[in-house]
Scaffold this motif. Structure first.
Motif: not given
Ligand SMILES: [Zn+2]
Length: 195
Positions: A119, A132, A46, A80, A10
């Motif tokens: 997700n 999530h 990400e 993501d 991240h």
């Molecule tokens: Zn992720």
């Protein structure tokens, strides 16, 4: 040491400081890792969910950070779906997903996209919460997840589920659901001559 091709990170938080200064700190820190990896492990940035002060939420901001990091070595992106939806990128239909993919391509370039974190999410569109959910049981839904796993520019990539484990489903159950959605024919995915 692990012999892995990619390492996902991240981009951190500005902790309320100036966003440009935070980006510079991220570039310096990630650049150190990229230089030390000497191209043997590619660091993937990400996208984040847009919770308060997080950086790397928009494709444009990720592109700016990549531009700064590239002087140290190669760098890629992990997309993501939960974070993207929470940040305002609609993935609920084939048309919406296709438009997000085109936006990604224009801002970052699809050749940099190496992994999908698949997700579902409890966050509303642009709800800015990193929550999530099981595949198909969140706000993206089965139709949206199907549009991601069958998209011509995405379907050959590795997908990793970071979904919950509870009485409703475990990892095996979520992967089975993702596979089922990927295998269903006649999904109405738009043809994609350019990608
Ligand atoms: Zn992720």
């Amino acid at each position: 040491m692990l012999g892995i091709p990619y390492l996902v990170t991240h981009l951190g938080s500005s902790l309320g400081s100036d966003a440009a200064a935070a980006r510079e700190r991220a570039i310096t820190a990630i650049g150190k890792g990229v230089a030390a990896a000497e191209g043997e492990v590619i660091i993937l940035l990400e996208n984040t969910a847009g919770t308060q002060n997080s950086i790397g939420t928009t494709f444009e901001e990720i592109a700016m950070i990549m531009e700064g990091v590239e002087q140290y070595g190669p760098v890629g992106v992990c997309f993501d779906t939960c974070h993207a939806f929470a940040a305002g990128y609609d993935l609920r239909t084939a048309e919406a997903t296709d438009s997000v993919v085109r936006h990604f391509d224009a801002a970052i370039g699809l050749s940099h996209l190496k992994i999908i974190h698949l997700n579902d999410t409890l966050s509303e569109l642009n709800g800015r919460r990193d929550r999530h959910a099981h595949i198909g049981l969140g706000m993206i839904g089965e139709k949206g997840i199907r549009s991601v796993v069958t998209h011509p520019a995405l379907r050959a990539l590795p997908f990793i589920c970071e979904t919950p484990v509870d009485c409703r489903r475990n990892d095996r159950g979520n992967i089975a659901c993702a596979r089922k959605l990927a295998e269903e024919a006649g999904t109405g995915v738009p043809s994609h001559p350019t990608i």
